[in-house]
Design a protein around this motif. Structure first.
Motif, mmCIF file in Angstrom:
data_model
loop_
_atom_site.group_PDB
_atom_site.id
_atom_site.type_symbol
_atom_site.label_atom_id
_atom_site.label_comp_id
_atom_site.label_asym_id
_atom_site.label_seq_id
_atom_site.Cartn_x
_atom_site.Cartn_y
_atom_site.Cartn_z
ATOM 1 N N TYR A 148 0.834 -1.203 0.000
ATOM 2 C CA TYR A 148 0.000 0.000 0.000
ATOM 3 C C TYR A 148 0.872 1.258 0.000
ATOM 4 O O TYR A 148 0.603 2.214 -0.737
ATOM 5 C CB TYR A 148 -0.928 0.004 1.213
ATOM 6 N N ALA A 149 1.916 1.251 0.798
ATOM 7 C CA ALA A 149 2.807 2.411 0.868
ATOM 8 C C ALA A 149 3.451 2.683 -0.490
ATOM 9 O O ALA A 149 3.653 3.844 -0.874
ATOM 10 C CB ALA A 149 3.882 2.187 1.927
ATOM 11 N N VAL A 186 -9.994 3.279 -6.210
ATOM 12 C CA VAL A 186 -9.537 1.886 -6.089
ATOM 13 C C VAL A 186 -8.506 1.777 -4.966
ATOM 14 O O VAL A 186 -8.535 0.839 -4.164
ATOM 15 C CB VAL A 186 -8.953 1.381 -7.424
ATOM 16 N N LEU A 187 -7.591 2.751 -4.898
ATOM 17 C CA LEU A 187 -6.587 2.742 -3.835
ATOM 18 C C LEU A 187 -7.232 2.920 -2.470
ATOM 19 O O LEU A 187 -6.841 2.266 -1.492
ATOM 20 C CB LEU A 187 -5.561 3.846 -4.074
ATOM 21 N N ALA A 188 -8.249 3.775 -2.397
ATOM 22 C CA ALA A 188 -8.952 3.993 -1.127
ATOM 23 C C ALA A 188 -9.647 2.713 -0.672
ATOM 24 O O ALA A 188 -9.702 2.412 0.531
ATOM 25 C CB ALA A 188 -9.966 5.119 -1.282
ATOM 26 N N GLY A 189 -10.161 1.946 -1.633
ATOM 27 C CA GLY A 189 -10.785 0.670 -1.283
ATOM 28 C C GLY A 189 -9.777 -0.289 -0.704
ATOM 29 O O GLY A 189 -10.065 -1.006 0.267
ATOM 30 N N PHE A 190 -8.581 -0.311 -1.292
ATOM 31 C CA PHE A 190 -7.518 -1.166 -0.767
ATOM 32 C C PHE A 190 -7.100 -0.715 0.625
ATOM 33 O O PHE A 190 -6.840 -1.540 1.503
ATOM 34 C CB PHE A 190 -6.328 -1.157 -1.726
ATOM 35 N N ALA A 191 -7.057 0.596 0.835
ATOM 36 C CA ALA A 191 -6.663 1.143 2.136
ATOM 37 C C ALA A 191 -7.594 0.654 3.246
ATOM 38 O O ALA A 191 -7.154 0.420 4.380
ATOM 39 C CB ALA A 191 -6.657 2.668 2.082
ATOM 40 N N LYS A 192 -8.864 0.485 2.925
ATOM 41 C CA LYS A 192 -9.838 0.049 3.930
ATOM 42 C C LYS A 192 -9.585 -1.375 4.410
ATOM 43 O O LYS A 192 -10.080 -1.775 5.464
ATOM 44 C CB LYS A 192 -11.254 0.162 3.361
ATOM 45 N N THR A 193 -8.811 -2.149 3.645
ATOM 46 C CA THR A 193 -8.541 -3.535 4.056
ATOM 47 C C THR A 193 -7.348 -3.645 4.998
ATOM 48 O O THR A 193 -7.085 -4.722 5.527
ATOM 49 C CB THR A 193 -8.254 -4.433 2.829
ATOM 50 N N LEU A 194 -6.618 -2.534 5.192
ATOM 51 C CA LEU A 194 -5.374 -2.611 5.964
ATOM 52 C C LEU A 194 -5.594 -3.034 7.414
ATOM 53 O O LEU A 194 -4.693 -3.565 8.050
ATOM 54 C CB LEU A 194 -4.642 -1.269 5.930
#
Length: 206
Positions: free
Chosen positions: A16-17, A86-94
């Protein structure tokens, strides 16, 4: 006992980073998982981070137990809007603790392998912790379908040149541990970084 969940969490956050500040061209870059671009892979990993056993089995039923159709349908759900969306959606899985059914190493393999698929087209690199590489290589050497690591490594000696890991007996395939993992999962291009009498055999199996 190997803590695959903790390793997967580290790999997901590291990826993510690295996704911060990608250009539109990088988001649209084709990966070895053709026809999936970088964006497709991020959406796929977002789907993974939202996966649960009930959702998995429901999805399999509604797609006629076609695994590829299920994966594609789940990916499309998280591949909406702009690249930032799309990146924000991935961020929510962190911070998610949801896990798909199946072997515990699956999320670690997804984040490490697809993470490498992304890095290798955007020009980024990551030195994965040795414990992660050794754990995933050990798991992949015994996998059946859909990964097929056991079949691809059969009758060969795999030797990592950057970490302490060796498996099997026979013609040697030597190279960085991450490249051996990618090769075991069917990515023939990873063998470009490997040497030994067994490379041609393994390439033919990819």
């Amino acid at each position: 006992m190997t803590d695959y969940a903790a390793m997967a969490d580290i790999e997901r956050k590291a990826l993510y980073a690295e996704l911060q500040g990608l250009t539109d061209a990088q988001w649209g870059a084709m990966t070895v998982c053709d026809p999936w671009t970088v964006r497709h892979l991020v959406a796929h990993m977002t789907a993974l981070g939202n996966q649960t056993a009930p959702n998995f089995f429901k999805g399999m039923i509604t797609t006629g137990f076609n695994f590829n159709k299920f994966v594609d349908k789940d990916l499309r759900k998280f591949n909406q809007g702009s690249n930032a969306d799309v990146l924000a959606g991935f961020a929510k899985t962190l911070t998610s603790t949801k896990t798909p059914p199946g072997p515990k190493y699956v999320p670690l393999g997804e984040y490490m392998c697809h993470g490498e698929d992304i890095r290798r087209v955007i020009g980024s690199t990551r030195k994965h912790p040795e414990a992660h590489v050794v754990a995933l290589a050990g798991a992949y050497q015994t996998t059946g379908k859909p990964l097929g690591g056991k079949k691809r490594s059969a009758g060969l000696k795999l030797r990592a040149t950057d970490v302490d890991w060796t498996f099997g007996d026979g013609p040697e395939v030597a190279g960085p541990g991450m490249d051996l993992i990618l090769a075991m999962s069917g990515r023939a291009k990873a063998l470009d970084n490997c040497t030994g009498d067994g490379v041609a055999t393994m390439r033919a199996r990819c």
